[in-house]
Scaffold this motif. Structure first.
Motif, mmCIF file in Angstrom:
data_model
loop_
_atom_site.group_PDB
_atom_site.id
_atom_site.type_symbol
_atom_site.label_atom_id
_atom_site.label_comp_id
_atom_site.label_asym_id
_atom_site.label_seq_id
_atom_site.Cartn_x
_atom_site.Cartn_y
_atom_site.Cartn_z
ATOM 1 N N GLU A 20 5.553 10.695 -0.164
ATOM 2 C CA GLU A 20 5.878 10.477 1.242
ATOM 3 C C GLU A 20 6.146 8.998 1.487
ATOM 4 O O GLU A 20 5.446 8.140 0.965
ATOM 5 C CB GLU A 20 4.728 10.929 2.145
ATOM 6 N N VAL A 21 7.170 8.715 2.255
ATOM 7 C CA VAL A 21 7.503 7.356 2.650
ATOM 8 C C VAL A 21 7.133 7.215 4.120
ATOM 9 O O VAL A 21 7.579 8.008 4.947
ATOM 10 C CB VAL A 21 9.015 7.080 2.451
ATOM 11 N N SER A 22 6.284 6.252 4.429
ATOM 12 C CA SER A 22 5.874 6.022 5.818
ATOM 13 C C SER A 22 6.427 4.689 6.289
ATOM 14 O O SER A 22 6.233 3.661 5.638
ATOM 15 C CB SER A 22 4.354 6.000 5.943
ATOM 16 N N LEU A 23 7.118 4.719 7.418
ATOM 17 C CA LEU A 23 7.733 3.517 7.977
ATOM 18 C C LEU A 23 7.404 3.429 9.462
ATOM 19 O O LEU A 23 6.959 4.396 10.069
ATOM 20 C CB LEU A 23 9.253 3.570 7.784
ATOM 21 N N ALA A 94 16.998 13.450 0.156
ATOM 22 C CA ALA A 94 17.744 14.205 -0.852
ATOM 23 C C ALA A 94 16.913 14.420 -2.123
ATOM 24 O O ALA A 94 17.057 15.436 -2.793
ATOM 25 C CB ALA A 94 19.051 13.490 -1.180
ATOM 26 N N ASP A 95 16.014 13.466 -2.449
ATOM 27 C CA ASP A 95 15.177 13.609 -3.645
ATOM 28 C C ASP A 95 13.874 14.368 -3.359
ATOM 29 O O ASP A 95 12.936 14.314 -4.146
ATOM 30 C CB ASP A 95 14.893 12.239 -4.260
ATOM 31 N N GLN A 96 13.801 15.039 -2.224
ATOM 32 C CA GLN A 96 12.688 15.897 -1.807
ATOM 33 C C GLN A 96 11.451 15.143 -1.314
ATOM 34 O O GLN A 96 10.439 15.768 -0.993
ATOM 35 C CB GLN A 96 12.276 16.877 -2.920
ATOM 36 N N ARG A 97 11.495 13.827 -1.257
ATOM 37 C CA ARG A 97 10.370 13.091 -0.679
ATOM 38 C C ARG A 97 10.364 13.292 0.830
ATOM 39 O O ARG A 97 11.406 13.335 1.466
ATOM 40 C CB ARG A 97 10.478 11.591 -0.965
ATOM 41 N N ARG A 98 9.184 13.390 1.386
ATOM 42 C CA ARG A 98 9.047 13.453 2.831
ATOM 43 C C ARG A 98 9.069 12.028 3.379
ATOM 44 O O ARG A 98 8.515 11.110 2.776
ATOM 45 C CB ARG A 98 7.754 14.147 3.224
ATOM 46 N N THR A 99 9.679 11.860 4.530
ATOM 47 C CA THR A 99 9.741 10.554 5.172
ATOM 48 C C THR A 99 9.265 10.701 6.603
ATOM 49 O O THR A 99 9.572 11.678 7.271
ATOM 50 C CB THR A 99 11.177 10.001 5.152
ATOM 51 N N ARG A 100 8.522 9.697 7.043
ATOM 52 C CA ARG A 100 7.952 9.743 8.379
ATOM 53 C C ARG A 100 8.025 8.348 8.994
ATOM 54 O O ARG A 100 7.702 7.359 8.347
ATOM 55 C CB ARG A 100 6.514 10.194 8.245
ATOM 56 N N TRP A 101 8.501 8.294 10.223
ATOM 57 C CA TRP A 101 8.514 7.061 10.997
ATOM 58 C C TRP A 101 7.542 7.251 12.139
ATOM 59 O O TRP A 101 7.526 8.297 12.777
ATOM 60 C CB TRP A 101 9.896 6.782 11.574
ATOM 61 N N LEU A 102 6.743 6.225 12.429
ATOM 62 C CA LEU A 102 5.702 6.372 13.439
ATOM 63 C C LEU A 102 5.664 5.177 14.377
ATOM 64 O O LEU A 102 5.708 4.023 13.941
ATOM 65 C CB LEU A 102 4.337 6.525 12.756
#
Length: 190
Positions: A20-23, A94-102
């Motif tokens: 997961e990428v958190s930004l 596209a690489d199936q990682r989840r991304t979340r902006w908060l």
């Protein structure tokens, strides 16, 4: 002693990629030539992210388009409510990682000019000798003005709904602190 079997390179890379990428999301406020303000959400972008990403905000689909360090401003209804409650954007890359902006909701925001964005972008605190815009809930205005007075801020302009500030909020434009004030240790909302 036996040598440990080496992992194939692609397995090592898969483990190194976070799931997961958190930004963060910043607030951006711009003024038109008549002094009317426009408030948008500015999702952060890192180089490994796609140029366009489909996201959902409370079940509503949106498309983020890259513009340097951020994605283009997101405009959503009831911006005043979202500033108080917070906003979460979610996507799968596209690489199936989840991304979340908060964006964590609050009742007070300090905005200042930014070297890589036009207008005023949310920041952590006021800086001496620099012009800011302060957005605060109407119920905090008296306390905020007392602190600004202590910091030597004079001559700022109050903005309301007729200038584009969301209902229940007040904008203070031209906030220029001239005196340093000590920060209270602990849980100080200001």
């Amino acid at each position: 002693p036996r040598q440990a079997a080496a992992c194939p390179v692609n397995q090592r890379l898969e483990r190194a990629v976070p799931s997961e990428v958190s930004l963060g999301i910043r607030i951006r406020l711009t003024f038109d030539r008549f002094g009317f303000c426009d408030i948008g959400l500015l999702p952060e972008r890192t180089p490994e992210l796609d140029n366009e990403i489909a996201v959902k905000c409370g079940g509503i689909p949106l498309l983020l388009a890259a513009q340097g360090d951020w994605y283009e401003d997101v405009r959503i209804g009831d911006i005043g409510g979202h500033l108080r409650r917070g906003v979460e954007l979610k996507s799968a890359l596209a690489d199936q990682r989840r991304t979340r902006w908060l964006l964590t909701g609050r009742d007070l925001y300090v905005l200042a000019s930014h070297p890589r964005a036009s207008g005023f972008v949310s920041t952590n605190r006021l800086v001496l000798g620099r012009s800011h815009v302060v957005l605060c809930g109407e119920e905090l205005l008296q306390q905020v003005e007392e602190i600004l007075n202590e910091a030597g801020c004079e001559g700022y302009t109050k903005l309301g709904e007729s200038e584009g500030v969301p209902s229940g909020w007040v904008g203070l434009r031209g906030v220029l602190p001239t005196k340093a004030i000590s920060l209270d240790l602990g849980n100080d909302p200001f």
